[in-house]
Enzyme design. Structure first.
Site, mmCIF file in Angstrom:
data_model
loop_
_atom_site.group_PDB
_atom_site.id
_atom_site.type_symbol
_atom_site.label_atom_id
_atom_site.label_comp_id
_atom_site.label_asym_id
_atom_site.label_seq_id
_atom_site.Cartn_x
_atom_site.Cartn_y
_atom_site.Cartn_z
ATOM 1 N N GLY A 38 0.894 -1.406 -0.077
ATOM 2 C CA GLY A 38 -0.139 0.135 -0.112
ATOM 3 C C GLY A 38 0.698 1.433 -0.125
ATOM 4 O O GLY A 38 0.177 2.258 0.614
ATOM 5 N N THR A 39 2.018 1.306 -0.561
ATOM 6 C CA THR A 39 2.673 2.619 -0.470
ATOM 7 C C THR A 39 2.300 3.501 -1.565
ATOM 8 O O THR A 39 2.188 4.576 -1.406
ATOM 9 C CB THR A 39 4.200 2.355 -0.882
ATOM 10 O OG1 THR A 39 4.201 1.755 -2.255
ATOM 11 C CG2 THR A 39 5.004 1.466 -0.055
ATOM 12 N N ASN A 40 1.553 3.096 -2.760
ATOM 13 C CA ASN A 40 1.078 4.060 -3.590
ATOM 14 C C ASN A 40 -0.182 4.349 -2.647
ATOM 15 O O ASN A 40 -0.803 5.693 -3.068
ATOM 16 C CB ASN A 40 0.512 3.266 -4.869
ATOM 17 C CG ASN A 40 1.658 3.272 -5.783
ATOM 18 O OD1 ASN A 40 2.061 4.127 -6.465
ATOM 19 N ND2 ASN A 40 2.385 2.246 -5.753
ATOM 20 N N HIS B 213 1.140 1.327 -13.394
ATOM 21 C CA HIS B 213 2.179 0.372 -13.657
ATOM 22 C C HIS B 213 3.700 0.672 -13.704
ATOM 23 O O HIS B 213 4.102 1.972 -14.118
ATOM 24 C CB HIS B 213 1.819 -0.272 -15.131
ATOM 25 C CG HIS B 213 2.438 -1.361 -15.629
ATOM 26 N ND1 HIS B 213 2.291 -2.489 -15.205
ATOM 27 C CD2 HIS B 213 3.675 -1.527 -16.388
ATOM 28 C CE1 HIS B 213 3.196 -3.394 -15.779
ATOM 29 N NE2 HIS B 213 4.065 -2.825 -16.636
ATOM 30 N N ASN C 254 -4.889 2.754 -13.441
ATOM 31 C CA ASN C 254 -3.907 1.973 -12.536
ATOM 32 C C ASN C 254 -2.607 2.544 -12.689
ATOM 33 O O ASN C 254 -2.307 3.206 -13.653
ATOM 34 C CB ASN C 254 -3.915 0.387 -13.595
ATOM 35 C CG ASN C 254 -2.813 -0.514 -13.225
ATOM 36 O OD1 ASN C 254 -2.945 -0.904 -11.990
ATOM 37 N ND2 ASN C 254 -2.181 -0.960 -14.071
HETATM 38 C C1 GRF Z 1 3.698 -1.087 -7.343
HETATM 39 O O1 GRF Z 1 4.918 -1.383 -7.597
HETATM 40 C C2 GRF Z 1 2.901 -0.655 -8.215
HETATM 41 O O2 GRF Z 1 3.627 -0.199 -9.480
HETATM 42 C C3 GRF Z 1 2.382 -2.210 -8.881
HETATM 43 O O3 GRF Z 1 2.332 -2.690 -7.576
HETATM 44 C C4 GRF Z 1 3.178 -2.161 -6.514
HETATM 45 C C5 GRF Z 1 2.105 -2.021 -5.551
HETATM 46 O O4 GRF Z 1 2.938 -1.577 -4.449
HETATM 47 N N1 GRF Z 1 1.104 -2.177 -9.600
HETATM 48 P P1 GRF Z 1 2.314 -1.001 -3.351
HETATM 49 O O5 GRF Z 1 1.256 -1.836 -2.561
HETATM 50 O O6 GRF Z 1 1.423 0.319 -3.729
HETATM 51 O O7 GRF Z 1 3.058 -0.646 -2.060
#
Ligand code: GRF
Length: 211
Positions: free
Chosen positions: A12-14, A110, A108
């Site tokens: 969940g860092t994003n 990517h 999304n």
């Molecule tokens: C990230 O590298 C994103 O690009 C890919 O999955 C990973 C998710 O990381 N789709 P996080 O769960 O957001 O840390």
């Protein structure tokens, strides 16, 4: 006010980058009203809970068939009445009924410069392993609308990142996250929330530019 629902599967860092951007005002005119994960142990759910955002877990493993899961999954999403659905490391295939219902309302992130290193089998660390294997000198991340394909929808934003000599896949993944993903995903949400993203003939125009 854009009602945003974030779908997650892992750390969940994003998601955290989105939460921080909303709380700091980098993202305006938007509110995260729910987080859905297919993985009950996803730390992303912990991040949501710490910020008072409702978290829901729904997994294909709990259903007799994928069709049954898809039906319940779409029902769960619909109940949150999202204006925008954000896939932030979500590893479950989005049902075609959902991409049809939410056309150009699912985005999304990517971890490559699409059309490089994308499509079936290219996710997480595998993307960076492939980039290092090929020996590319520049990588990056892409935010795109989700259509019925895999990583094939209209591209909204991209940001390039340098590969450094001796990078391991993990080191490269972290740099792409820090320098690209965690910047362009919140930026894309803010642009959409402020009605600055238009899609025509499968291509995206950003009103007023993307800076
Ligand atoms: C990230 O590298 C994103 O690009 C890919 O999955 C990973 C998710 O990381 N789709 P996080 O769960 O957001 O840390």
């Amino acid at each position: 006010m854009l009602n945003v629902v974030v779908l997650v599967s892992g750390g969940g860092t994003n998601l955290q980058a989105i939460i921080d951007a909303v709380e700091s005002g980098i993202i305006t005119n938007a509110k995260i009203t729910g987080v859905i994960s297919n993985n009950k142990n996803a730390y992303a759910l912990e991040r949501a809970s710490k910020h008072g955002i409702p978290g829901i877990c729904i997994s294909p493993k709990d259903y007799a068939s994928r069709a049954e899961f898809n039906e319940k999954f779409l029902e769960t999403v619909n109940e949150l009445q999202p204006d925008l659905i954000v896939l932030a490391g979500f590893l479950v295939v989005i049902p075609p009924e959902m991409t049809a219902k939410y056309q150009n309302r699912i985005i999304n992130i990517h971890p490559s410069l699409i059309p490089s290193f994308c499509g079936t089998g290219y996710y997480g660390l595998k993307v960076h392993e492939a980039a290092l294997e090929r020996g590319v000198k520049v990588v990056g991340a892409t935010v795109h609308f989700v259509d019925e394909g895999t990583d094939t929808g209209p591209i909204i934003l991209q940001k390039a990142v340098e590969v450094e000599q001796g990078d391991t896949p993990k080191e490269l993944q972290l740099r792409v996250m820090e320098q690209a993903e965690w910047k362009i995903l919140p930026k894309a949400i803010d642009l959409i929330a402020n009605d600055k993203v238009k899609v025509e003939d499968g291509r995206v125009t950003i009103i007023g530019g993307s800076e």
